[in-house]
Design a protein around this motif. Structure first.
Motif, PDB file in Angstrom:
ATOM      1  N   GLU A 109       2.153   3.758   4.680  1.00  0.00           N
ATOM      2  CA  GLU A 109       2.764   2.958   3.613  1.00  0.00           C
ATOM      3  C   GLU A 109       3.104   1.555   4.129  1.00  0.00           C
ATOM      4  OE1 GLU A 109       6.438   3.146   0.376  1.00  0.00           O
ATOM      5  OE2 GLU A 109       6.494   4.410   2.181  1.00  0.00           O
ATOM      6  N   VAL A 110       2.816   0.549   3.312  1.00  0.00           N
ATOM      7  CA  VAL A 110       3.188  -0.830   3.615  1.00  0.00           C
ATOM      8  C   VAL A 110       3.989  -1.344   2.413  1.00  0.00           C
ATOM      9  CG1 VAL A 110       2.390  -3.159   4.143  1.00  0.00           C
ATOM     10  CG2 VAL A 110       1.099  -1.184   4.985  1.00  0.00           C
ATOM     11  N   THR A 111       5.255  -1.671   2.637  1.00  0.00           N
ATOM     12  CA  THR A 111       6.145  -2.049   1.545  1.00  0.00           C
ATOM     13  C   THR A 111       6.175  -3.562   1.357  1.00  0.00           C
ATOM     14  OG1 THR A 111       8.087  -2.227   2.975  1.00  0.00           O
ATOM     15  CG2 THR A 111       7.584  -0.045   2.047  1.00  0.00           C
ATOM     16  N   ILE A 112       6.720  -3.972   0.214  1.00  0.00           N
ATOM     17  CA  ILE A 112       6.905  -5.402  -0.056  1.00  0.00           C
ATOM     18  C   ILE A 112       7.790  -6.023   1.018  1.00  0.00           C
ATOM     19  CG2 ILE A 112       7.958  -7.058  -1.642  1.00  0.00           C
ATOM     20  CD1 ILE A 112       5.368  -6.147  -2.712  1.00  0.00           C
ATOM     21  N   ARG A 113       8.817  -5.301   1.446  1.00  0.00           N
ATOM     22  CA  ARG A 113       9.726  -5.836   2.450  1.00  0.00           C
ATOM     23  C   ARG A 113       8.999  -6.113   3.761  1.00  0.00           C
ATOM     24  NH1 ARG A 113      15.383  -3.218   4.892  1.00  0.00           N
ATOM     25  NH2 ARG A 113      16.065  -5.170   5.859  1.00  0.00           N
ATOM     26  N   GLN A 114       8.149  -5.193   4.177  1.00  0.00           N
ATOM     27  CA  GLN A 114       7.392  -5.386   5.401  1.00  0.00           C
ATOM     28  C   GLN A 114       6.450  -6.584   5.287  1.00  0.00           C
ATOM     29  OE1 GLN A 114       5.752  -1.444   5.473  1.00  0.00           O
ATOM     30  NE2 GLN A 114       7.099  -0.761   7.135  1.00  0.00           N
ATOM     31  N   LEU A 115       5.880  -6.769   4.104  1.00  0.00           N
ATOM     32  CA  LEU A 115       4.974  -7.898   3.904  1.00  0.00           C
ATOM     33  C   LEU A 115       5.724  -9.225   3.917  1.00  0.00           C
ATOM     34  CD1 LEU A 115       2.555  -6.502   1.163  1.00  0.00           C
ATOM     35  CD2 LEU A 115       2.117  -6.778   3.607  1.00  0.00           C
ATOM     36  N   ARG A 175       0.839  -1.193   0.000  1.00  0.00           N
ATOM     37  CA  ARG A 175       0.000   0.000   0.000  1.00  0.00           C
ATOM     38  C   ARG A 175       0.877   1.247   0.000  1.00  0.00           C
ATOM     39  NH1 ARG A 175      -3.909   0.882   5.050  1.00  0.00           N
ATOM     40  NH2 ARG A 175      -1.970   1.616   5.965  1.00  0.00           N
ATOM     41  N   PRO A 176       0.576   2.217  -0.855  1.00  0.00           N
ATOM     42  CA  PRO A 176       1.365   3.457  -0.866  1.00  0.00           C
ATOM     43  C   PRO A 176       0.971   4.350   0.302  1.00  0.00           C
ATOM     44  CG  PRO A 176      -0.422   3.602  -2.461  1.00  0.00           C
ATOM     45  CD  PRO A 176      -0.471   2.209  -1.893  1.00  0.00           C
ATOM     46  N   PRO A 177       1.767   5.376   0.599  1.00  0.00           N
ATOM     47  CA  PRO A 177       1.408   6.284   1.693  1.00  0.00           C
ATOM     48  C   PRO A 177       0.167   7.100   1.352  1.00  0.00           C
ATOM     49  CG  PRO A 177       3.345   7.080   0.506  1.00  0.00           C
ATOM     50  CD  PRO A 177       3.068   5.717  -0.017  1.00  0.00           C
ATOM     51  N   ASN A 178      -0.549   7.531   2.385  1.00  0.00           N
ATOM     52  CA  ASN A 178      -1.733   8.355   2.157  1.00  0.00           C
ATOM     53  C   ASN A 178      -1.320   9.794   1.889  1.00  0.00           C
ATOM     54  OD1 ASN A 178      -1.053   9.454   4.644  1.00  0.00           O
ATOM     55  ND2 ASN A 178      -2.611   8.318   5.770  1.00  0.00           N
ATOM     56  N   ILE A 179      -2.311  10.694   1.822  1.00  0.00           N
ATOM     57  CA  ILE A 179      -2.029  12.086   1.470  1.00  0.00           C
ATOM     58  C   ILE A 179      -1.156  12.776   2.509  1.00  0.00           C
ATOM     59  CG2 ILE A 179      -4.056  13.081   2.599  1.00  0.00           C
ATOM     60  CD1 ILE A 179      -4.386  14.841   0.068  1.00  0.00           C
TER      61      ILE A 179
END
Length: 464
Positions: free
Chosen positions: A297-303, A288-292
């Motif tokens: 933000e949720v990155t591939i690495r975190q997942l 998920r990208p960061p909001n306004i």
């Protein structure tokens, strides 16, 4: 000349009491015409379309369930006929159908793109501003005679695509990755980044995913190579599928995933969920990208890190493109055998170099040799694909990661594509075994799978 055609050309309708001979010629011409003329970009035509469309939207029940497409479409059809009758708009049957389909696409679908999305022969759609739309058919680019009304029209369609995913696109975030309901991958870029206006790139997914037999018929792979890859997946070897943009990496990953047993828990991790796994026990995670406000933000690495806590039997990462490579290597080295991922590269050797570089991006200050040891012990097989100049996609290398010799990772080609010529605009060649058995054949046999020596070209007379 019909009313709709005159509107497209900006002409005024001919009075009903006009010349009888002219009306007779007009009627004869309309009977002879099989297909309606191509759309023009005249403002007058769009005035008619916009007026009818706005009437429909104002009279359509706002509480209608848009997911019931057939019911909503019938409702729109009834209102459409009613509006034309009330405004005394006389159109021929082909023109009524064409105008209705365009308006229905604006309300229910993705506007001018809807007809392109429904064409199974089109594999990619590229919108370069409001007036330039290109498609890919059979690996070749073609411009299509379809346009948007304006840049604002393009922006409305982009918003319709990205909004259901909770993503946004504006001047502060002028590009976005998204997907359509069928899993097709979408990328959109808007000004000020794009100087030609809003652009959309859609990588379409087949409604019915390609099967192994179809890949063989297309010349992408051979039956012997498929049998080898099937054994590698079932024996839980770690596989990296590499290649350039549009070379078919995700398609092959989907095909190989069919060989994962149904009794295993699979975690998929992607930027935009597009894998189409058929197993029952699949958990799909999406970044998920960061909001306004720049948060969330949720990155591939975190997942990838989180997936390790979810008791996975297999981890499938749609694409490794950053420091998540280090965590993927760690997962492959800590009991999560049978993991698969894709990576952009130009060759199997380049694949290792890119993974090494991405692992260094994690900022752990590890010596290069330590990373190379992780790579050599984690990855068993690299399957490299290329897209040839004739538009075909073929596997050109199936390479074993053999181990380390000094500070260098050693590679062994098991299958290599041999091009024998170029005939009638098509590349001629075949994926052939090199005659070498991989070192990990012991893992395959330990899993109870026995491959005949002929798959590797052993005991056969080979011509090179």
């Amino acid at each position: 000349m019909s009313l709709l055609r005159r509107l497209e050309q900006g002409q005024k309708p001919t009075p009903a009491n006009g010349d009888a001979e002219a009306r007779a010629k007009l009627a004869a011409a309309q009977v002879r015409r099989v297909a309606p003329p191509p759309l023009a970009s005249s403002g007058t035509y769009y005035d008619l379309k916009t007026r009818v469309q706005n009437r429909l939207l104002s009279e359509l029940d706002p509480n209608v369930d848009i997911n019931k497409v057939a019911d909503v479409r019938n409702t729109i059809q009834d209102l459409f006929d009613q509006v034309l009758a009330e405004e005394n708009i006389v159109l021929s049957r082909p023109e009524r159908v064409r105008l209705f389909e365009q308006i229905a696409a604006e309300i229910l679908g993705f506007g001018p793109l809807q007809s392109l999305l429904e064409d199974d022969k089109i594999t990619e759609i590229m919108v370069n501003g409001a007036k330039n739309i290109y498609v890919e058919r059979e690996g070749k680019l073609h411009r299509v005679p379809i346009t948007f009304e304006s840049d604002d029209h393009v922006m409305r369609i982009i918003d319709r695509i990205v909004s259901p995913m909770g993503r946004r696109i504006d001047e502060s975030s002028p590009y976005v990755d998204a997907r359509l309901p069928d899993g097709s991958r979408v990328n959109a870029v808007i000004p000020p980044i794009s100087l030609v206006g809003p652009t959309i790139t859609i990588r379409k997914f087949f409604k019915n995913p390609l099967t192994i037999d179809q890949l063989i018929d297309l010349g992408t792979i051979t039956p012997e190579a498929i049998q080898f890859l099937k054994a590698c997946v079932e024996a839980r070897l770690n596989i990296v599928i590499s290649g350039g943009t549009g070379s078919g990496k995700t398609t092959l990953l989907n095909v190989l995933s069919q060989y994962i047993p149904n009794d295993e828990r699979i975690i998929t991790i992607e930027n935009a969920a597009e894998l189409q796994l058929r197993q029952e026990h699949v958990v799909t995670l999406e970044s998920r990208p960061p909001n306004i406000e720049g948060r969330g933000e949720v990155t591939i690495r975190q997942l990838v890190i989180n997936a390790l806590r979810m008791r996975p039997d297999r981890i499938i990462v749609g694409e490794i493109r950053d420091e998540a490579a280090l965590d993927m290597l760690q997962a492959m080295n800590t009991g999560h055998d049978g993991s698969m991922t894709t990576a952009h590269s130009n060759s199997p050797r380049d694949t290792l170099a890119r993974i090494e570089t991405m692992a260094l991006m994690a900022g752990m200050d590890l010596p290069v040799r330590a990373i190379r040891e992780q790579v050599s012990s984690a990855i068993d097989l690299i399957v490299h694909q290329e897209r040839f100049r004739d538009g075909t996609r073929k596997i050109v290398n199936m390479t074993e990661v053999s181990g380390m010799e000094g500070d260098v990772i050693t590679l062994t080609d098991i299958f290599i594509f041999e091009q024998t010529g170029y005939s009638n605009g098509k590349v001629v060649g075949r994926l052939k075994p090199t005659g070498l058995r991989p070192k990990f054949i012991d893992k395959i046999e330990a899993a109870g799978i026995h491959l005949p020596p002929s798959i590797f070209g052993i005991g056969e007379r080979r011509r090179y």
